[in-house]
Motif scaffolding. Structure first.
Motif, mmCIF file in Angstrom:
data_model
loop_
_atom_site.group_PDB
_atom_site.id
_atom_site.type_symbol
_atom_site.label_atom_id
_atom_site.label_comp_id
_atom_site.label_asym_id
_atom_site.label_seq_id
_atom_site.Cartn_x
_atom_site.Cartn_y
_atom_site.Cartn_z
ATOM 1 N N PHE A 36 0.845 -1.185 0.000
ATOM 2 C CA PHE A 36 0.000 0.000 0.000
ATOM 3 C C PHE A 36 0.880 1.233 0.000
ATOM 4 O O PHE A 36 2.071 1.165 0.307
ATOM 5 C CB PHE A 36 -0.996 0.004 1.173
ATOM 6 C CG PHE A 36 -0.413 0.171 2.543
ATOM 7 C CD1 PHE A 36 -0.308 1.429 3.129
ATOM 8 C CD2 PHE A 36 0.012 -0.935 3.269
ATOM 9 C CE1 PHE A 36 0.214 1.580 4.402
ATOM 10 C CE2 PHE A 36 0.530 -0.796 4.547
ATOM 11 C CZ PHE A 36 0.627 0.466 5.117
ATOM 12 N N VAL A 37 0.284 2.348 -0.389
ATOM 13 C CA VAL A 37 0.964 3.639 -0.376
ATOM 14 C C VAL A 37 0.577 4.326 0.926
ATOM 15 O O VAL A 37 -0.612 4.500 1.210
ATOM 16 C CB VAL A 37 0.562 4.506 -1.590
ATOM 17 C CG1 VAL A 37 1.274 5.848 -1.545
ATOM 18 C CG2 VAL A 37 0.850 3.767 -2.891
ATOM 19 N N MET A 38 1.573 4.673 1.719
ATOM 20 C CA MET A 38 1.307 5.327 3.004
ATOM 21 C C MET A 38 0.654 6.677 2.812
ATOM 22 O O MET A 38 0.987 7.408 1.887
ATOM 23 C CB MET A 38 2.609 5.529 3.787
ATOM 24 C CG MET A 38 2.986 4.343 4.608
ATOM 25 S SD MET A 38 4.500 4.615 5.574
ATOM 26 C CE MET A 38 4.119 6.090 6.503
ATOM 27 N N ASP A 39 -0.266 6.991 3.709
ATOM 28 C CA ASP A 39 -0.823 8.333 3.762
ATOM 29 C C ASP A 39 0.226 9.257 4.361
ATOM 30 O O ASP A 39 1.013 8.838 5.200
ATOM 31 C CB ASP A 39 -2.070 8.352 4.658
ATOM 32 C CG ASP A 39 -3.186 7.478 4.100
ATOM 33 O OD1 ASP A 39 -3.264 7.329 2.863
ATOM 34 O OD2 ASP A 39 -3.963 6.943 4.910
ATOM 35 N N GLY A 40 0.201 10.514 3.956
ATOM 36 C CA GLY A 40 1.105 11.501 4.535
ATOM 37 C C GLY A 40 2.359 11.681 3.709
ATOM 38 O O GLY A 40 2.481 11.182 2.601
ATOM 39 N N ARG A 41 3.299 12.396 4.292
ATOM 40 C CA ARG A 41 4.569 12.691 3.629
ATOM 41 C C ARG A 41 5.702 12.171 4.466
ATOM 42 O O ARG A 41 5.725 12.395 5.668
ATOM 43 C CB ARG A 41 4.736 14.205 3.437
ATOM 44 C CG ARG A 41 3.741 14.770 2.463
ATOM 45 C CD ARG A 41 4.182 14.490 1.026
ATOM 46 N NE ARG A 41 3.148 14.853 0.084
ATOM 47 C CZ ARG A 41 2.534 13.978 -0.715
ATOM 48 N NH1 ARG A 41 2.825 12.713 -0.680
ATOM 49 N NH2 ARG A 41 1.632 14.386 -1.561
ATOM 50 N N GLN A 108 5.078 4.402 11.660
ATOM 51 C CA GLN A 108 3.888 4.982 11.027
ATOM 52 C C GLN A 108 3.263 3.972 10.056
ATOM 53 O O GLN A 108 2.039 3.821 10.004
ATOM 54 C CB GLN A 108 4.275 6.270 10.297
ATOM 55 C CG GLN A 108 3.110 7.004 9.691
ATOM 56 C CD GLN A 108 3.547 8.276 8.971
ATOM 57 O OE1 GLN A 108 4.703 8.690 9.038
ATOM 58 N NE2 GLN A 108 2.619 8.886 8.274
ATOM 59 N N ALA A 109 4.100 3.257 9.306
ATOM 60 C CA ALA A 109 3.596 2.251 8.362
ATOM 61 C C ALA A 109 2.893 1.122 9.109
ATOM 62 O O ALA A 109 1.838 0.647 8.681
ATOM 63 C CB ALA A 109 4.745 1.699 7.524
ATOM 64 N N LYS A 110 3.453 0.690 10.234
ATOM 65 C CA LYS A 110 2.826 -0.373 11.030
ATOM 66 C C LYS A 110 1.451 0.065 11.534
ATOM 67 O O LYS A 110 0.501 -0.721 11.495
ATOM 68 C CB LYS A 110 3.723 -0.761 12.208
ATOM 69 C CG LYS A 110 4.943 -1.552 11.789
ATOM 70 C CD LYS A 110 5.819 -1.861 12.999
ATOM 71 C CE LYS A 110 7.052 -2.626 12.588
ATOM 72 N NZ LYS A 110 7.945 -2.883 13.739
ATOM 73 N N ALA A 115 -4.666 -0.425 10.502
ATOM 74 C CA ALA A 115 -5.957 0.172 10.147
ATOM 75 C C ALA A 115 -6.507 -0.393 8.833
ATOM 76 O O ALA A 115 -7.562 0.012 8.377
ATOM 77 C CB ALA A 115 -5.806 1.692 10.035
ATOM 78 N N ARG A 116 -5.753 -1.319 8.229
ATOM 79 C CA ARG A 116 -6.153 -1.934 6.941
ATOM 80 C C ARG A 116 -6.245 -3.459 7.119
ATOM 81 O O ARG A 116 -5.387 -4.188 6.628
ATOM 82 C CB ARG A 116 -5.127 -1.600 5.870
ATOM 83 C CG ARG A 116 -5.007 -0.117 5.568
ATOM 84 C CD ARG A 116 -3.802 0.117 4.653
ATOM 85 N NE ARG A 116 -3.601 1.514 4.416
ATOM 86 C CZ ARG A 116 -3.815 2.102 3.254
ATOM 87 N NH1 ARG A 116 -4.247 1.411 2.230
ATOM 88 N NH2 ARG A 116 -3.596 3.388 3.105
ATOM 89 N N PRO A 117 -7.281 -3.938 7.794
ATOM 90 C CA PRO A 117 -7.364 -5.380 8.054
ATOM 91 C C PRO A 117 -7.413 -6.244 6.808
ATOM 92 O O PRO A 117 -7.037 -7.402 6.852
ATOM 93 C CB PRO A 117 -8.654 -5.519 8.880
ATOM 94 C CG PRO A 117 -9.414 -4.258 8.664
ATOM 95 C CD PRO A 117 -8.411 -3.198 8.331
#
Length: 120
Positions: A36-41, A108-110, A115-117
């Protein structure tokens, strides 16, 4: 974006919409990195699972996928967070091609993965 990996006859394609980097051999999907692409910067690419189809193990498919995953992130100018155990081991063995993600980015990625079950 398709990447031809001639050495093992793979065609690697990114399906960003579904979060899969797929390896094809003779037109058949033989391996995948779910990500997945992480939210944020920065918007890091997070490798969650690397899977090679039964009967295709030992051909270098997983390594080719991880190598392309890091190359793809490099072209996009974003870091990789290898939460997938295989991708993490590959990164340890290839530090010249797999820059280490900062610890705070890994945490942050973890959190975002939890949050993405659907990705577990």
């Amino acid at each position: 974006m398709a990447e031809q990996t001639d050495r093992i006859g793979l065609d690697i394609r990114d399906d960003r919409a579904s979060g899969n980097l797929l390896a094809y051999e003779s037109g058949k999907a033989v391996g995948v990195i779910a990500y997945f692409v992480m939210d944020g910067r920065p918007a890091a690419l997070v490798a969650v699972h690397t899977v090679v189809e039964p009967g295709h193990e030992g051909k270098g498919i997983a390594g080719a996928l991880v190598q392309e995953f890091y190359a793809m992130a490099g072209r996009e100018g974003v870091p990789v967070v290898p939460l997938c155990p295989y991708a993490a081991k590959w990164a340890e063995r290839h530090p010249d091609r797999a820059p280490e993600a900062p610890a705070e980015l890994v945490e942050q990625a973890k959190r975002q993965l939890m949050a993405r079950p659907e990705l577990h």
